[in-house]
Write an enzyme that holds these catalytic residues in place. Structure first.
Site, short mmCIF file in Angstrom:
data_model
loop_
_atom_site.label_atom_id
_atom_site.label_comp_id
_atom_site.label_asym_id
_atom_site.label_seq_id
_atom_site.Cartn_x
_atom_site.Cartn_y
_atom_site.Cartn_z
N ARG A 200 0.89 -1.18 0.00
CA ARG A 200 0.00 0.00 0.00
C ARG A 200 0.91 1.21 0.00
O ARG A 200 1.28 1.74 1.04
CB ARG A 200 -0.89 -0.03 1.24
CG ARG A 200 -1.85 1.15 1.36
CD ARG A 200 -2.73 0.97 2.59
NE ARG A 200 -3.62 2.10 2.80
CZ ARG A 200 -3.30 3.19 3.50
NH1 ARG A 200 -2.11 3.30 4.07
NH2 ARG A 200 -4.18 4.15 3.64
N SER A 269 -12.67 -3.47 0.77
CA SER A 269 -12.95 -2.88 2.09
C SER A 269 -14.45 -2.72 2.27
O SER A 269 -15.11 -2.16 1.40
CB SER A 269 -12.32 -1.49 2.20
OG SER A 269 -10.98 -1.54 1.82
N LYS A 298 -4.68 6.10 8.28
CA LYS A 298 -5.58 6.47 7.18
C LYS A 298 -6.43 7.65 7.65
O LYS A 298 -7.21 7.51 8.61
CB LYS A 298 -6.46 5.28 6.81
CG LYS A 298 -7.37 5.53 5.62
CD LYS A 298 -8.04 4.22 5.20
CE LYS A 298 -9.23 4.44 4.30
NZ LYS A 298 -8.88 4.98 2.99
C1 LIG Z 1 -6.95 -5.69 4.24
C2 LIG Z 1 -7.34 -4.28 3.98
N1 LIG Z 1 -8.53 -3.85 4.39
C3 LIG Z 1 -8.90 -2.56 4.15
C4 LIG Z 1 -8.04 -1.71 3.48
C5 LIG Z 1 -8.45 -0.28 3.16
O1 LIG Z 1 -8.52 -0.15 1.76
P1 LIG Z 1 -9.17 1.18 1.09
O2 LIG Z 1 -10.54 1.30 1.62
O3 LIG Z 1 -8.97 1.06 -0.37
O4 LIG Z 1 -8.31 2.33 1.64
P2 LIG Z 1 -6.79 2.58 1.30
O5 LIG Z 1 -6.00 1.43 1.81
O6 LIG Z 1 -6.69 2.67 -0.20
O7 LIG Z 1 -6.48 3.86 1.98
C6 LIG Z 1 -6.81 -2.20 3.08
N2 LIG Z 1 -5.92 -1.43 2.42
N3 LIG Z 1 -6.47 -3.49 3.33
C1 LIG Z 2 -5.78 1.14 5.42
C2 LIG Z 2 -6.80 1.19 6.47
N1 LIG Z 2 -8.10 0.96 6.19
C3 LIG Z 2 -8.88 1.03 7.26
S1 LIG Z 2 -8.01 1.44 8.63
C4 LIG Z 2 -6.56 1.48 7.77
C5 LIG Z 2 -5.25 1.81 8.38
C6 LIG Z 2 -4.71 0.71 9.21
O1 LIG Z 2 -3.47 1.08 9.70
P1 LIG Z 2 -3.02 0.78 11.18
O2 LIG Z 2 -2.87 -0.68 11.30
O3 LIG Z 2 -1.70 1.48 11.31
O4 LIG Z 2 -4.06 1.38 12.10
#
Ligand SMILES: Cc1ncc(COP(=O)(O)OP(=O)(O)O)c(N)n1
Ligand SMILES: Cc1ncsc1CCOP(=O)(O)O
Length: 375
Positions: A200, A269, A298
């Site tokens: 990511r 998601s 995020k």
């Molecule tokens: C395993 C997993 N779950 C949720 C997310 C979040 O994805 P998304 O909603 O596309 O948000 P961003 O990651 O793009 O900010 C994830 N990356 N992985």
């Molecule tokens: C990518 C994403 N999607 C929902 S929460 C999140 C961030 C998760 O990061 P962390 O494990 O540092 O809280």
């Protein structure tokens, strides 16, 4: 019998799996000799009521491949594998259908279930191709071939929901902060116990990202760990990653599936039961649900809490991985919601905003193991 199937069974079936002869009989003798005709047949059969149709092409004449056509009412998928020359095919249809049912019970989407079942039958056919049992024209095949201990290494590479156990999601800012490359971060996470990786990299330049992704694919393959790419379908295709993870405002899952084909893993998601249902309908393999806890990783991300996670798990027919603010101190509380389809936790900062990724992954893996053993 045929009219009974047409009128009473097809309208209530989740999936039907006719071979070309059976499909032809159901369609009143239609000619089905090509893949194009299989597609037309699948569409017509779908109109009779089942939610999914798989027309099996094992009997298709003059083909070096075994091509099955899967239709979900919107999209076609051609599932191809090399044709196995054998007369030991007795029982393949029943085994395929049973395997699909078993995979659905484990929480797979219909497309994943069909893919796993096809791979299982192909492996069993290959294993049984030279067996001699009885004197009939057609022999049985051995669907217990997996019990042969010498074959354990031929485990198929299709998505296994248990791989979601410790899901490591990288973050370029964190790796920069700690002065390490993505590749080193991924290697350390895997060696510490991560069971699946997602790149990511929100700020990465495309060319540099692609090179790094290719190196990570190499590392992941050598460890037997799947690698997914966040959002970037183009990068996933170019580096031959195992799949992608997309969010609700990214490319829709059914279109991602069209681009990646049936064999890649797609995660999506979901914060609500409705989104989880849609993900399943669109052919995703798993859902990521959160933020379970508040997170700094995020921005502007709504927290759904443990209650929200539980609601989504209950509604989801797909395996779920929890995400958002999860680390060693609260992973136990997440897994303790004890939903059968909650397969693990996805973490970013708990691994990558740390001095030693390896140590943190090892600790978190141990915590998860202890927690799930107690349940
Ligand atoms: C395993 C997993 N779950 C949720 C997310 C979040 O994805 P998304 O909603 O596309 O948000 P961003 O990651 O793009 O900010 C994830 N990356 N992985
Ligand atoms: C990518 C994403 N999607 C929902 S929460 C999140 C961030 C998760 O990061 P962390 O494990 O540092 O809280």
């Amino acid at each position: 019998m045929v009219s009974y199937c047409r009128e009473r069974l097809l309208p209530i079936a989740d999936i039907i799996t006719p071979n070309v002869k059976e499909a032809s009989a159901l369609l009143g003798g239609a000619q089905i000799k090509t893949v194009a005709e299989m597609r037309s047949a699948a569409k017509l059969l779908h109109e009779m009521g089942p939610r999914f149709v798989l027309v099996k092409g094992g009997d298709l004449p003059n083909s070096s491949e075994s091509v099955d056509v899967f239709f979900d009412g919107k999209e076609f998928h051609e599932l191809r594998s090399p044709r196995i020359a054998t007369r030991n095919t007795h029982g393949t249809g029943c085994t395929l259908a049973s395997c699909i049912a078993a995979e659905l019970a484990k929480g797979s989407s219909m497309l994943s279930a069909v893919k796993v079942a096809k791979r299982f039958v192909d492996n069993a056919l290959d294993y049984s191709k030279n067996m001699v049992i009885g004197t009939g024209r057609q022999g049985p095949f051995d669907h217990f071939f997996c019990l042969n201990k010498n074959l354990q290494s031929s485990r198929c590479s299709i998505f296994n929901p248990d791989d979601l156990f410790l899901y490591a999601v990288t973050d370029s800012r964190m790796n920069k902060k700690w002065n390490r490359s993505i590749v080193d971060a991924v290697k350390a996470a895997i060696e510490g116990g991560a069971t699946i990786i997602q790149l990511r990299e929100k700020e990465a330049e495309t060319r540099e990202f692609l090179e790094e992704a290719k190196s990570c694919v190499g590392i992941c393959r050598s460890h037997g760990v799947c690698l997914l790419i966040n959002d970037r379908i183009d990068i996933a295709l170019a580096c031959d990653a195992d799949g992608v993870h997309v969010g609700q405002s990214d490319m829709p899952v059914d279109q991602v599936r069209s681009l990646l084909g049936p064999d890649k893993i797609i995660g999506v998601s979901c914060k609500t039961p409705e989104q989880a249902h849609q993900a399943w309908k669109d052919g995703a393999d798993y859902i990521g649900s959160g933020g379970v806890f508040p997170t700094n990783t995020k921005a502007n991300n709504r927290t759904i809490g443990l209650d929200g996670l539980e609601t989504v798990c209950k509604a989801s027919k797909l395996p779920v991985v929890a995400i958002g603010g999860i680390g060693i101190s609260n992973a136990e509380s997440v897994m303790q919601i004890n939903a059968p389809n909650l397969k693990g936790v996805a973490v970013v900062s708990a691994l990558f905003d740390q001095e030693c990724v390896f140590t943190q992954a090892k600790k978190l893996h141990k915590t998860l193991k202890e927690t799930t053993r107690e349940m």
